[in-house]
Design a protein around this motif. Structure first.
Motif, mmCIF file in Angstrom:
data_model
loop_
_atom_site.group_PDB
_atom_site.id
_atom_site.type_symbol
_atom_site.label_atom_id
_atom_site.label_comp_id
_atom_site.label_asym_id
_atom_site.label_seq_id
_atom_site.Cartn_x
_atom_site.Cartn_y
_atom_site.Cartn_z
ATOM 1 N N ARG A 61 0.889 -1.284 0.065
ATOM 2 C CA ARG A 61 0.036 0.125 0.065
ATOM 3 C C ARG A 61 0.817 1.350 0.061
ATOM 4 N NH1 ARG A 61 -5.413 -0.900 -0.991
ATOM 5 N NH2 ARG A 61 -5.861 -2.872 -0.231
ATOM 6 N N SER A 62 0.472 2.196 -0.551
ATOM 7 C CA SER A 62 1.316 3.492 -0.980
ATOM 8 C C SER A 62 0.992 4.204 0.602
ATOM 9 C CB SER A 62 0.957 4.181 -1.962
ATOM 10 O OG SER A 62 -0.616 5.010 -1.789
ATOM 11 N N GLU A 63 2.027 5.091 0.773
ATOM 12 C CA GLU A 63 1.932 6.042 1.746
ATOM 13 C C GLU A 63 0.843 7.001 1.728
ATOM 14 O OE1 GLU A 63 2.845 7.778 5.640
ATOM 15 O OE2 GLU A 63 3.880 6.015 4.344
ATOM 16 N N ALA A 64 0.325 7.348 0.755
ATOM 17 C CA ALA A 64 -0.771 8.141 0.378
ATOM 18 C C ALA A 64 -2.088 7.228 0.844
ATOM 19 C CB ALA A 64 -1.102 8.622 -0.946
ATOM 20 N N GLU A 65 -2.122 6.102 0.606
ATOM 21 C CA GLU A 65 -3.299 5.043 1.158
ATOM 22 C C GLU A 65 -3.210 5.070 2.538
ATOM 23 O OE1 GLU A 65 -4.173 1.804 -1.918
ATOM 24 O OE2 GLU A 65 -2.233 1.852 -1.777
ATOM 25 N N TRP A 66 -2.198 4.839 3.318
ATOM 26 C CA TRP A 66 -1.792 4.769 4.773
ATOM 27 C C TRP A 66 -2.557 5.980 5.255
ATOM 28 C CZ3 TRP A 66 -1.945 0.916 7.649
ATOM 29 C CH2 TRP A 66 -1.335 -0.476 7.368
ATOM 30 N N GLN A 67 -2.060 7.247 4.820
ATOM 31 C CA GLN A 67 -2.348 8.486 5.401
ATOM 32 C C GLN A 67 -3.795 8.783 5.254
ATOM 33 O OE1 GLN A 67 -0.148 11.525 3.532
ATOM 34 N NE2 GLN A 67 1.597 10.876 4.405
ATOM 35 N N GLN A 68 -4.390 8.323 4.079
ATOM 36 C CA GLN A 68 -6.019 8.448 4.146
ATOM 37 C C GLN A 68 -6.581 7.661 5.014
ATOM 38 O OE1 GLN A 68 -8.334 10.472 1.917
ATOM 39 N NE2 GLN A 68 -8.888 10.272 3.665
ATOM 40 N N MET A 69 -6.265 6.398 5.183
ATOM 41 C CA MET A 69 -7.032 5.467 6.077
ATOM 42 C C MET A 69 -6.596 5.887 7.670
ATOM 43 S SD MET A 69 -8.656 3.168 4.226
ATOM 44 C CE MET A 69 -8.550 1.586 5.030
ATOM 45 N N ARG A 70 -5.503 6.424 7.765
ATOM 46 C CA ARG A 70 -5.282 6.739 9.411
ATOM 47 C C ARG A 70 -6.209 8.319 9.615
ATOM 48 N NH1 ARG A 70 1.116 5.756 8.376
ATOM 49 N NH2 ARG A 70 0.944 3.639 9.043
ATOM 50 N N GLN A 71 -6.463 9.042 8.616
ATOM 51 C CA GLN A 71 -7.280 10.156 8.732
ATOM 52 C C GLN A 71 -8.850 9.625 9.125
ATOM 53 O OE1 GLN A 71 -7.295 12.554 5.553
ATOM 54 N NE2 GLN A 71 -4.980 12.968 5.731
ATOM 55 N N TRP A 72 -9.067 8.601 8.486
ATOM 56 C CA TRP A 72 -10.639 8.066 8.646
ATOM 57 C C TRP A 72 -10.874 7.128 9.961
ATOM 58 C CZ3 TRP A 72 -11.705 6.460 2.696
ATOM 59 C CH2 TRP A 72 -11.846 7.755 2.012
ATOM 60 N N HIS A 73 -9.752 6.207 10.188
ATOM 61 C CA HIS A 73 -9.961 5.057 11.060
ATOM 62 C C HIS A 73 -9.093 5.374 12.369
ATOM 63 C CE1 HIS A 73 -12.303 3.305 7.913
ATOM 64 N NE2 HIS A 73 -11.388 3.483 6.945
ATOM 65 N N LYS A 74 -9.697 5.500 13.376
ATOM 66 C CA LYS A 74 -9.165 6.076 14.805
ATOM 67 C C LYS A 74 -8.554 4.924 15.749
ATOM 68 C CE LYS A 74 -10.255 9.817 13.118
ATOM 69 N NZ LYS A 74 -9.325 10.925 12.482
ATOM 70 N N HIS A 75 -8.535 3.744 15.382
ATOM 71 C CA HIS A 75 -8.045 2.539 16.162
ATOM 72 C C HIS A 75 -6.833 2.102 15.873
ATOM 73 C CE1 HIS A 75 -12.086 3.210 18.468
ATOM 74 N NE2 HIS A 75 -12.690 3.037 17.358
ATOM 75 N N GLY A 76 -5.932 2.733 15.106
ATOM 76 C CA GLY A 76 -4.697 2.266 14.901
ATOM 77 C C GLY A 76 -4.508 1.578 13.502
ATOM 78 N N ASP A 77 -3.308 1.103 13.199
ATOM 79 C CA ASP A 77 -3.165 0.579 11.960
ATOM 80 C C ASP A 77 -3.591 -0.945 11.962
ATOM 81 O OD1 ASP A 77 -1.604 2.643 11.262
ATOM 82 O OD2 ASP A 77 0.274 1.744 11.391
ATOM 83 N N ASP A 78 -3.683 -1.683 13.165
ATOM 84 C CA ASP A 78 -4.275 -2.821 13.048
ATOM 85 C C ASP A 78 -5.739 -2.918 12.881
ATOM 86 O OD1 ASP A 78 -1.974 -4.103 14.235
ATOM 87 O OD2 ASP A 78 -2.888 -4.335 16.213
ATOM 88 N N GLN A 79 -6.642 -1.890 12.911
ATOM 89 C CA GLN A 79 -7.860 -1.877 12.579
ATOM 90 C C GLN A 79 -7.776 -1.365 11.053
ATOM 91 O OE1 GLN A 79 -9.710 2.165 12.949
ATOM 92 N NE2 GLN A 79 -11.672 1.420 12.845
ATOM 93 N N ILE A 80 -6.981 -0.871 10.334
ATOM 94 C CA ILE A 80 -6.800 -0.686 8.819
ATOM 95 C C ILE A 80 -6.432 -1.942 8.273
ATOM 96 C CG2 ILE A 80 -5.540 0.584 7.330
ATOM 97 C CD1 ILE A 80 -5.157 2.797 9.306
ATOM 98 N N ARG A 81 -5.282 -2.736 8.840
ATOM 99 C CA ARG A 81 -5.032 -3.864 8.267
ATOM 100 C C ARG A 81 -6.266 -4.912 8.144
ATOM 101 N NH1 ARG A 81 -0.256 -2.914 11.529
ATOM 102 N NH2 ARG A 81 1.300 -2.470 10.160
ATOM 103 N N ALA A 82 -7.410 -4.665 9.456
ATOM 104 C CA ALA A 82 -8.387 -5.711 9.476
ATOM 105 C C ALA A 82 -9.283 -5.264 8.308
ATOM 106 C CB ALA A 82 -8.903 -5.417 10.901
#
Length: 242
Positions: A145-166
């Motif tokens: 995943r690109s850094e831009a994708e991670w940044q966008q997901m981190r703006q939306w999802h507030k429970h950390g990177d494990d939530q995003i991976r899930a």
């Protein structure tokens, strides 16, 4: 329409904490976002508060500020979560708009408890996952995943990177699910809600014939196809619900 956390609340239900925002006064209208998104994404669709409606805008299970302690996600459970939310808010019957994952949640709601959904708009819905969708789902991963994708997901999802991976695992897991999304024409015919079906005719996941299958099965649908529109480009018609 600008949604802020000032009208938001986190509600315990069905073993999760569901975040929900409400706006306006009038008939209850629930807005269900797409997979990997959040309720606030509806800001991109509606430029101002629709008159005459009380908007109910949740983050669905595992998305945004809502939690999901279970290892997976099903649309059937998502529908039960939304019904539980409506119960807490004292809403017996509502109108609804769902996008993709939200639209599939609405299909479950409209068949589980038909009398509670008066009217609904289904945007990029499908009665089941075709092979072309499963092929794309097999590629879903948190890897590469690109850094831009991670940044966008981190703006939306507030429970950390494990939530995003899930959430990315959720998209991949759908490829193996044949029971959660398995709406036959007789089952779709139990839907009593006035239904508007909105679909892009170049949707990479769900070919337009799936929208036509729903159109032919649901008792009172209206169908709109948008030339050259893919899943991310589907236009939304604001319904009169009359």
């Amino acid at each position: 329409m600008k949604m802020t956390s000032s009208n938001g609340q986190t509600i315990p239900l069905n073993g999760i904490e569901m975040y929900c925002e409400t706006r306006g006064e009038g008939e209850p209208l629930i807005l269900l976002h797409g997979g990997g998104g959040i309720g606030a994404n509806w800001d991109l669709i509606f430029s101002e508060q629709p008159a005459g409606y009380r908007l109910i805008v949740p983050d669905l299970r595992g998305h945004g500020q809502s939690t999901n302690p279970s290892p997976g996600f099903t649309f059937r459970q998502s529908a039960l979560d939304v019904f539980a939310l409506l119960d807490v808010l004292g809403i017996e019957r509502c109108k609804a708009i769902g996008l993709s994952l939200g639209a599939k949640t609405l299909l479950h709601m409209a068949t589980q408890q038909p009398s509670r959904i008066e009217a609904m708009v289904l945007v990029s819905a499908a009665p089941y996952f075709p092979e072309q969708a499963r092929a794309i789902m097999r590629q879903f991963s948190s890897e590469d995943r690109s850094e831009a994708e991670w940044q966008q997901m981190r703006q939306w999802h507030k429970h950390g990177d494990d939530q995003i991976r899930a959430l990315w695992r959720m998209g991949n897991a759908f490829k193996d699910n044949y029971s959660d999304m398995n709406f036959t024409p007789p089952y779709l015919a139990t839907i009593s809600a006035h239904t508007l079906i909105v679909h892009g005719d170049r949707d990479p996941l769900y070919p337009v014939n799936l929208a036509m299958e729903m159109y032919e099965a649901i008792l009172a649908p209206i169908y709109g196809s948008f030339p050259t529109a893919g899943m991310d480009q589907s236009s939304v018609i604001w319904p009169s619900f009359s």
